[in-house]
Each structure stands twice: as structure tokens, then as C-alpha cells.
Design a protein around this motif. Sequence first.
Motif, mmCIF file in Angstrom:
data_model
loop_
_atom_site.group_PDB
_atom_site.id
_atom_site.type_symbol
_atom_site.label_atom_id
_atom_site.label_comp_id
_atom_site.label_asym_id
_atom_site.label_seq_id
_atom_site.Cartn_x
_atom_site.Cartn_y
_atom_site.Cartn_z
ATOM 1 N N ALA A 128 -1.608 3.908 0.459
ATOM 2 C CA ALA A 128 -2.221 3.857 -0.864
ATOM 3 C C ALA A 128 -1.184 3.553 -1.935
ATOM 4 O O ALA A 128 -1.437 2.753 -2.853
ATOM 5 C CB ALA A 128 -2.919 5.182 -1.160
ATOM 6 N N ALA A 129 -0.022 4.177 -1.833
ATOM 7 C CA ALA A 129 1.019 3.969 -2.842
ATOM 8 C C ALA A 129 1.523 2.533 -2.833
ATOM 9 O O ALA A 129 1.720 1.918 -3.890
ATOM 10 C CB ALA A 129 2.177 4.936 -2.599
ATOM 11 N N TRP A 130 1.733 1.972 -1.645
ATOM 12 C CA TRP A 130 2.259 0.600 -1.575
ATOM 13 C C TRP A 130 1.206 -0.412 -2.043
ATOM 14 O O TRP A 130 1.519 -1.331 -2.806
ATOM 15 C CB TRP A 130 2.714 0.267 -0.155
ATOM 16 N N LEU A 131 -0.032 -0.229 -1.601
ATOM 17 C CA LEU A 131 -1.091 -1.161 -2.005
ATOM 18 C C LEU A 131 -1.285 -1.164 -3.520
ATOM 19 O O LEU A 131 -1.541 -2.219 -4.114
ATOM 20 C CB LEU A 131 -2.404 -0.795 -1.319
ATOM 21 N N SER A 132 -1.146 -0.017 -4.147
ATOM 22 C CA SER A 132 -1.391 0.066 -5.588
ATOM 23 C C SER A 132 -0.358 -0.706 -6.391
ATOM 24 O O SER A 132 -0.583 -0.986 -7.572
ATOM 25 C CB SER A 132 -1.403 1.530 -6.035
ATOM 26 N N ARG A 133 0.752 -1.037 -5.787
ATOM 27 C CA ARG A 133 1.815 -1.749 -6.489
ATOM 28 C C ARG A 133 1.760 -3.267 -6.301
ATOM 29 O O ARG A 133 2.581 -3.989 -6.876
ATOM 30 C CB ARG A 133 3.183 -1.238 -6.005
ATOM 31 N N GLN A 134 0.808 -3.738 -5.523
ATOM 32 C CA GLN A 134 0.774 -5.169 -5.228
ATOM 33 C C GLN A 134 0.042 -5.954 -6.323
ATOM 34 O O GLN A 134 -1.003 -5.522 -6.805
ATOM 35 C CB GLN A 134 0.100 -5.415 -3.872
ATOM 36 N N PRO A 135 0.600 -7.087 -6.724
ATOM 37 C CA PRO A 135 -0.058 -7.896 -7.758
ATOM 38 C C PRO A 135 -1.337 -8.532 -7.228
ATOM 39 O O PRO A 135 -1.547 -8.636 -6.014
ATOM 40 C CB PRO A 135 0.998 -8.960 -8.076
ATOM 41 N N ALA A 136 -2.172 -8.943 -8.136
ATOM 42 C CA ALA A 136 -3.415 -9.608 -7.746
ATOM 43 C C ALA A 136 -3.111 -10.917 -7.032
ATOM 44 O O ALA A 136 -2.256 -11.685 -7.479
ATOM 45 C CB ALA A 136 -4.274 -9.884 -8.978
#
Length: 244
Positions: A213-221
Motif C-alpha cells: 500500500a505504501a509503495w503504490l501510493s507513491r506512484q505517479p499516474a
Amino acid sequence: MLNRQGWLCLAGLVLLVSPASLLAQRSLADDALPTFTTIDSIEARVQGCVTCHGQRGQGTNNGYYPRIAGKPAGYLYNQLLAFKNGTRKYPPMNYLVAYLPEPYLREIAEHFAKQHPPFAIRDITPAEPAVLTRGRALVLHGDADKGIPACVDCHGERLTGMEPGIPGLAGLRPAYIVAQLTRWQVGDRHAIEPDCMKRIAIRLSDEDVSAVAAWLSRQPAPKNLAPESSNLIRMPFACGSQRT
């Protein structure tokens, strides 16, 4: 067309939501997005949905209401059916769709599948470097020792989902990701058998869930928001969600 039962269902949902909560859930992007100009339109008929998911399904400031825009229509339809028959439980959604006919649910799914609004502002929670490293490894490569395939193997290299029935992960808030993986782990959420997400989720530790969850939340669109074609990708497990 929405029948009388459908309108009563929508009206009931509105009565359950206070003006203060509507304001809190409202997306920052809604001011720039068109609403509806005629009552005889799909845009008007999905106003019960946009209260929580945004005018075009882009998500809201509340992390527990996910972005539904651009997800495969088959996936959205499966979820609406699950809420309708009670195999997926969330009382406001169960109530909203309980009396809506299946053709109308498919119309709703197809409407939001066609939407591609801008992504909401990312909700980045603090995380240690080791946590992000683990999250990245699970999303991009999986964990062979634990029998966990990479998230991208099923949700696509851009994490925008896979036709016809696997959702995108891009743009989801960390609270929502953690909540859904936990529900699969404890048996509170199910998918069409064979339930590949159940098979994967029970192999994830609590730390793994938080890391993903933490890594995915940091990914740009992603630049290309379209789901990938299932004809081009061989999945690691048989997945009932692809039988739409």
C-alpha cells in the motif's frame, strides 16, 4: 432507464448522508468536471454513485472510497452484482443496488469504465525505506519463496488493470488497499471462484500488506490509463474474475 424503485433507492441513500459528510468526501477535482444537463441521462442516473466516488469516478478525499473511473467494465459489473447479492458487504452499497436490475448495473459499469478524469492528489503516508523496498519488490517481482506473484502479473505493467475483470491499482489510496487485502485475508471479501486474490492475500503478512500500500501510493499516474488486454498476458493463477 432508472425505474421508480431505483429512484427511491437513490433517494434513500442521499437521506442517509449528511451535508457535512458530503463536503468531506467531495473531490477537489469536482469543480472542474461537468455534471449532467438533462435528467434523462446516465450522468443524472449515477448521482447516487458520485456522492462517494466523484462526478466521473475519480475518487474523493476520503481514502476508503476508491477511484472507479477507467476500471474494466467487467470488474465494475462483478462488484455491483456482488453488492446486490450480498457476497460483498458494505451496507450503503448493498442498499443502493439491492433493487436495481442487472442490465442497469451493467450500464453503470460501462459508464464509469469509459471515464478517464485526472487522478486525485496522492495520499502519501510516512514509510521507512525498507518498507518501500519490500513493497516495490512485491508489486514488481512478487516473492517466489512465499508463492506470491507480482501484482503487475495480473493488474498489468502500468497497474491499470486487465480486461475483462481485473481492476487497476493505480490511484488507489493506501487505506483502501490495506482494507481490501485484509478483508480477503479474513474471508470477508470474495471473488468469483477460483478466487485468485484470496489465494494471494493469505500469503501476505501484515507487513507485506502495508508495504504494498505504501509503495503504490507513491506512484505517479500512468500516461496510458487503459486496462491491458488479457489476450496478451498469461496469468500466474486461474482467476474466476476473468470469466465475465
